[in-house]
Design a protein around this motif. Structure first.
Motif, PDB file in Angstrom:
ATOM      1  N   PHE A 187       0.825  -1.206   0.000  1.00 52.04           N
ATOM      2  CA  PHE A 187       0.000   0.000   0.000  1.00 52.04           C
ATOM      3  C   PHE A 187       0.856   1.252   0.000  1.00 52.04           C
ATOM      4  CE2 PHE A 187      -3.138  -2.753   2.603  1.00 52.04           C
ATOM      5  CZ  PHE A 187      -3.496  -3.436   1.456  1.00 52.04           C
ATOM      6  N   ARG A 188       0.460   2.214  -0.857  1.00 52.53           N
ATOM      7  CA  ARG A 188       1.214   3.461  -0.958  1.00 52.53           C
ATOM      8  C   ARG A 188       0.483   4.651  -0.351  1.00 52.53           C
ATOM      9  NH1 ARG A 188       4.900   3.562  -4.975  1.00 52.53           N
ATOM     10  NH2 ARG A 188       5.489   5.510  -3.981  1.00 52.53           N
ATOM     11  N   TYR A 189      -0.840   4.528  -0.200  1.00 48.34           N
ATOM     12  CA  TYR A 189      -1.581   5.627   0.428  1.00 48.34           C
ATOM     13  C   TYR A 189      -2.819   5.091   1.126  1.00 48.34           C
ATOM     14  CZ  TYR A 189      -3.445  10.233   1.408  1.00 48.34           C
ATOM     15  OH  TYR A 189      -3.895  11.353   2.063  1.00 48.34           O
ATOM     16  N   LEU A 190      -3.180   5.741   2.232  1.00 53.33           N
ATOM     17  CA  LEU A 190      -4.352   5.366   3.008  1.00 53.33           C
ATOM     18  C   LEU A 190      -5.307   6.562   3.037  1.00 53.33           C
ATOM     19  CD1 LEU A 190      -2.286   3.745   5.918  1.00 53.33           C
ATOM     20  CD2 LEU A 190      -3.315   2.575   3.962  1.00 53.33           C
ATOM     21  N   SER A 191      -6.425   6.426   2.340  1.00 49.59           N
ATOM     22  CA  SER A 191      -7.416   7.507   2.274  1.00 49.59           C
ATOM     23  C   SER A 191      -8.448   7.308   3.372  1.00 49.59           C
ATOM     24  CB  SER A 191      -8.146   7.492   0.921  1.00 49.59           C
ATOM     25  OG  SER A 191      -7.253   7.713  -0.148  1.00 49.59           O
ATOM     26  N   VAL A 192      -8.566   8.284   4.254  1.00 51.47           N
ATOM     27  CA  VAL A 192      -9.592   8.259   5.299  1.00 51.47           C
ATOM     28  C   VAL A 192     -10.648   9.283   4.902  1.00 51.47           C
ATOM     29  CG1 VAL A 192     -10.089   8.623   7.739  1.00 51.47           C
ATOM     30  CG2 VAL A 192      -7.852   7.718   7.039  1.00 51.47           C
ATOM     31  N   PHE A 193     -11.897   8.839   4.815  1.00 49.75           N
ATOM     32  CA  PHE A 193     -12.946   9.773   4.396  1.00 49.75           C
ATOM     33  C   PHE A 193     -14.284   9.344   4.953  1.00 49.75           C
ATOM     34  CE2 PHE A 193     -15.148   7.300   1.073  1.00 49.75           C
ATOM     35  CZ  PHE A 193     -14.254   6.254   0.934  1.00 49.75           C
ATOM     36  N   LYS A 194     -15.216  10.281   4.881  1.00 44.55           N
ATOM     37  CA  LYS A 194     -16.564  10.025   5.360  1.00 44.55           C
ATOM     38  C   LYS A 194     -17.534  10.633   4.353  1.00 44.55           C
ATOM     39  CE  LYS A 194     -19.674  11.347   9.150  1.00 44.55           C
ATOM     40  NZ  LYS A 194     -20.282  10.030   9.428  1.00 44.55           N
ATOM     41  N   ALA A 195     -18.491   9.839   3.891  1.00 44.59           N
ATOM     42  CA  ALA A 195     -19.562  10.363   3.037  1.00 44.59           C
ATOM     43  C   ALA A 195     -20.826  10.336   3.878  1.00 44.59           C
ATOM     44  CB  ALA A 195     -19.720   9.505   1.786  1.00 44.59           C
ATOM     45  N   HIS A 196     -21.439  11.500   4.034  1.00 44.56           N
ATOM     46  CA  HIS A 196     -22.681  11.602   4.816  1.00 44.56           C
ATOM     47  C   HIS A 196     -23.799  12.015   3.869  1.00 44.56           C
ATOM     48  CE1 HIS A 196     -25.481  12.833   8.041  1.00 44.56           C
ATOM     49  NE2 HIS A 196     -25.706  13.908   7.308  1.00 44.56           N
ATOM     50  N   GLY A 197     -24.849  11.226   3.803  1.00 43.43           N
ATOM     51  CA  GLY A 197     -26.001  11.587   2.978  1.00 43.43           C
ATOM     52  C   GLY A 197     -25.940  10.978   1.595  1.00 43.43           C
ATOM     53  N   GLN A 198     -27.093  10.800   1.015  1.00 39.30           N
ATOM     54  CA  GLN A 198     -27.163  10.130  -0.287  1.00 39.30           C
ATOM     55  C   GLN A 198     -26.486  10.923  -1.389  1.00 39.30           C
ATOM     56  OE1 GLN A 198     -30.652   7.794  -1.507  1.00 39.30           O
ATOM     57  NE2 GLN A 198     -31.686   8.597   0.284  1.00 39.30           N
ATOM     58  N   ARG A 199     -26.600  12.262  -1.333  1.00 38.45           N
ATOM     59  CA  ARG A 199     -25.986  13.059  -2.407  1.00 38.45           C
ATOM     60  C   ARG A 199     -24.475  12.904  -2.408  1.00 38.45           C
ATOM     61  NH1 ARG A 199     -29.192  17.952  -1.253  1.00 38.45           N
ATOM     62  NH2 ARG A 199     -31.085  17.694  -2.459  1.00 38.45           N
ATOM     63  N   SER A 256     -17.437   5.973   8.707  1.00 37.78           N
ATOM     64  CA  SER A 256     -16.373   6.510   7.865  1.00 37.78           C
ATOM     65  C   SER A 256     -15.750   5.334   7.120  1.00 37.78           C
ATOM     66  CB  SER A 256     -15.276   7.181   8.702  1.00 37.78           C
ATOM     67  OG  SER A 256     -15.813   8.049   9.651  1.00 37.78           O
ATOM     68  N   GLN A 257     -14.806   5.616   6.232  1.00 32.44           N
ATOM     69  CA  GLN A 257     -14.164   4.546   5.474  1.00 32.44           C
ATOM     70  C   GLN A 257     -12.665   4.813   5.362  1.00 32.44           C
ATOM     71  OE1 GLN A 257     -16.604   3.333   1.835  1.00 32.44           O
ATOM     72  NE2 GLN A 257     -17.694   5.180   2.408  1.00 32.44           N
ATOM     73  N   ILE A 258     -11.919   3.741   5.210  1.00 29.71           N
ATOM     74  CA  ILE A 258     -10.495   3.839   4.878  1.00 29.71           C
ATOM     75  C   ILE A 258     -10.275   2.984   3.639  1.00 29.71           C
ATOM     76  CG2 ILE A 258      -8.116   3.354   5.604  1.00 29.71           C
ATOM     77  CD1 ILE A 258      -8.908   3.755   8.450  1.00 29.71           C
ATOM     78  N   ILE A 259      -9.633   3.553   2.635  1.00 25.37           N
ATOM     79  CA  ILE A 259      -9.255   2.767   1.463  1.00 25.37           C
ATOM     80  C   ILE A 259      -7.737   2.853   1.313  1.00 25.37           C
ATOM     81  CG2 ILE A 259      -9.419   2.531  -1.047  1.00 25.37           C
ATOM     82  CD1 ILE A 259     -12.276   3.405  -0.940  1.00 25.37           C
ATOM     83  N   ALA A 260      -7.097   1.684   1.309  1.00 25.76           N
ATOM     84  CA  ALA A 260      -5.653   1.610   1.076  1.00 25.76           C
ATOM     85  C   ALA A 260      -5.429   1.318  -0.395  1.00 25.76           C
ATOM     86  CB  ALA A 260      -5.037   0.504   1.933  1.00 25.76           C
TER      87      ALA A 260
END
Lengths: 338, 338
Positions: B154-166, B176-180
């Motif tokens: 893995f070269r990068y770890l993206s931490v993010f949160k999407a709130h709401g359908q839009r 929240s989510q983490i994508i490596a």
């Protein structure tokens, strides 16, 4: 297994992940996209309709096939009309006055914003127009590009079309737009840099290499009419993204006016295929051109359907997840009568 | 007169154009955004709810405040839980096998995709949580980042949160989510390059310069708690974009765990202000971090409300039109009780 594919122009990695959103993948395949109704406004109150010319700024270009006394500027009788946008994103009048604001950079919002009304008919979309009706639109783009290029404040001319509310179109009446900016958009700079880099390293045009590989491969080709090839790009950002590329090297759109006939024909084919495949989807169409005459550039048209909220969003930092492999989209589009 | 402002990190010019979409501008000011209902699914069929642990992959991290016999892994009793995504964008098993496909570059879709279930309660969103409940979420991010960094693919770890359908959230249950990824997203590379460039040229951190200018200026500051400042960035891409930045230089999120308390507090303040200002808008939250320990980096959090179809779209090539000047958004947010 999902795939990672690198867009050779932006260097961005795109995730092609059919298992991630099987419903959406299926949607693309069977053409069951939720319809996105056009902005509905009756012709009487549509400022792009004939008889309502008084509600728009004075036209800067028009095509009046039947010239005569009834065909004065800003009166009905036109087949195509270009007007400044009534609520422009950028303003023509004034100076750029570039300046620092502490660590930041600022300029006045100088530019031009024009609307190409593609047909006098309120209810005919571009996909309804014949190639013979689309070709004059391309010539109108050219005329406006040649004119706007004379304004030395402008560094780039973006030609684009938003169709449908999901794509942000503010009118149901078929139209395109040109925005002249005093800067070159970063996405264009990135693409030009990739073309220059490939030329420096390999003495070839990157887009010529791509067009050759796509036509030899055939996997992603949607249509080929001898002058232009339409294909779904290898690293498609979104389902059913489709590019139309001149088969022989063609740096600038304005200089290729000898081939606007076949370009109008393939554009018509692709728009009708997309409409049939995806139930008249919203889409954004962009003309990629160079900031100025550049022998390394290879102009092309990019069309990206906007398929609504069920498509997974980019998770930040410009990485896209596309649930529809472009090979599947191309096969599906090839099979559709147009 | 519209303004052109350059984002110092991406070098993109943003158009700040309040006259372009007066209705939307007003919308931002009076907080009358159209509500965007959350994905509605009753707790019984929500796979993120307690009692439904059997429907998710086995947890990789959990917080069980009341440890005891009832608190076995993958059973109820948790306050926070991290699980691999059931339908991951990228897969953990396998080799990258990078290879050329003619002119293109390809890798297998290897990576990790985890879901941080932020609360056991189905109906409490992050804006409902107290700072004391948000702080453990930040510690969970840290634990997962430290663990995932050990996988050398893995070269990068993206931490993010999407709130709401839009914003594309697939669950109404707060998460929240983490994508490596085996690559560093281009947007992160661009930002790191800007930080390095500023350091090389001026021997200073660009984000430290910005934080100092913003706090001295005050125009765009929404909240300042002594450890972190929240402000609407000078070249905001979308209305009410808000960044949360450590006031003293802090390269990596993982190394700043001594300040997760004040970070949780300011995050809570900002989320409650945005919810009150914009009628619980959908939003995307991104943690900007560096690919690896980098003394030039300065971590921060970016929050971008997603205000729906009435916002003008980018016209291509990554140029944004923002109808709400960040100074107005900041003033409006400052005045809201939180």
């Amino acid at each position: 297994m999902p795939e990672l594919r690198k867009d050779p122009f932006s260097s961005r990695w795109i995730v092609i992940a059919p298992e991630y959103a099987p419903g959406i993948y299926e949607l693309g395949r069977v053409g069951a996209a939720v319809a996105d109704p056009l902005f509905s406004r009756p012709p009487a109150s549509c400022s792009l309709c004939p008889e309502n010319e008084v509600h728009t700024p004075p036209e800067v270009y028009a095509l009046r096939p039947h010239d005569g006394p009834a065909a004065a500027a800003n009166s009905p009788g036109w087949a195509l009309r270009v007007i400044p946008h009534k609520f422009p994103v950028l303003r023509v009048e004034g100076d750029l006055s570039p300046r620092a604001q502490g660590v930041y950079d600022h300029m006045n919002g100088i530019g031009a914003h024009e609307v190409i009304v593609e047909t006098a008919s309120h209810d005919r979309q571009m996909a309804d127009l014949s190639p013979g009706e689309i070709e004059p639109i391309l010539h109108a783009f050219r005329q406006r590009l040649l004119d706007l290029r004379r304004d030395t404040r402008f560094r780039y001319l973006s030609v684009f079309k938003a169709h449908g509310q999901r794509a942000g179109a503010g009118f149901g009446h078929s139209h395109s737009q040109i925005i002249a900016t005093p800067f070159v958009p970063q996405g264009v700079l990135d693409k030009i840099a990739a073309l220059h880099g490939h030329r420096d390293a390999r003495k070839r045009c990157l887009m010529c290499d791509i067009a050759r590989q796509e036509t030899e491969d055939g996997l992603r080709v949607v249509h080929d009419n001898g002058a232009f090839v339409a294909f779904t790009p290898y690293a498609s950002r979104t389902p059913f993204e489709t590019w139309i590329v001149p088969l022989s090297h063609a740096p600038m759109f304005e200089d290729d006016n000898g081939r606007y006939g076949p370009l109008a024909t393939i554009l018509s084919v692709i728009l009708r295929k997309l409409r049939a495949a995806l139930s008249d989807p919203s889409y954004i169409l962009n003309l990629h051109n160079a900031p100025c005459a550049d022998p390394d550039n290879h102009f092309h048209i990019e069309i990206r359907p906007v398929l609504g909220r069920s498509i997974p969003v980019p998770w930040g930092s410009g990485t896209y997840v596309n649930p529809t492999p472009p090979e599947d989209a191309a096969r599906y589009l090839r099979e559709i009568e147009s």
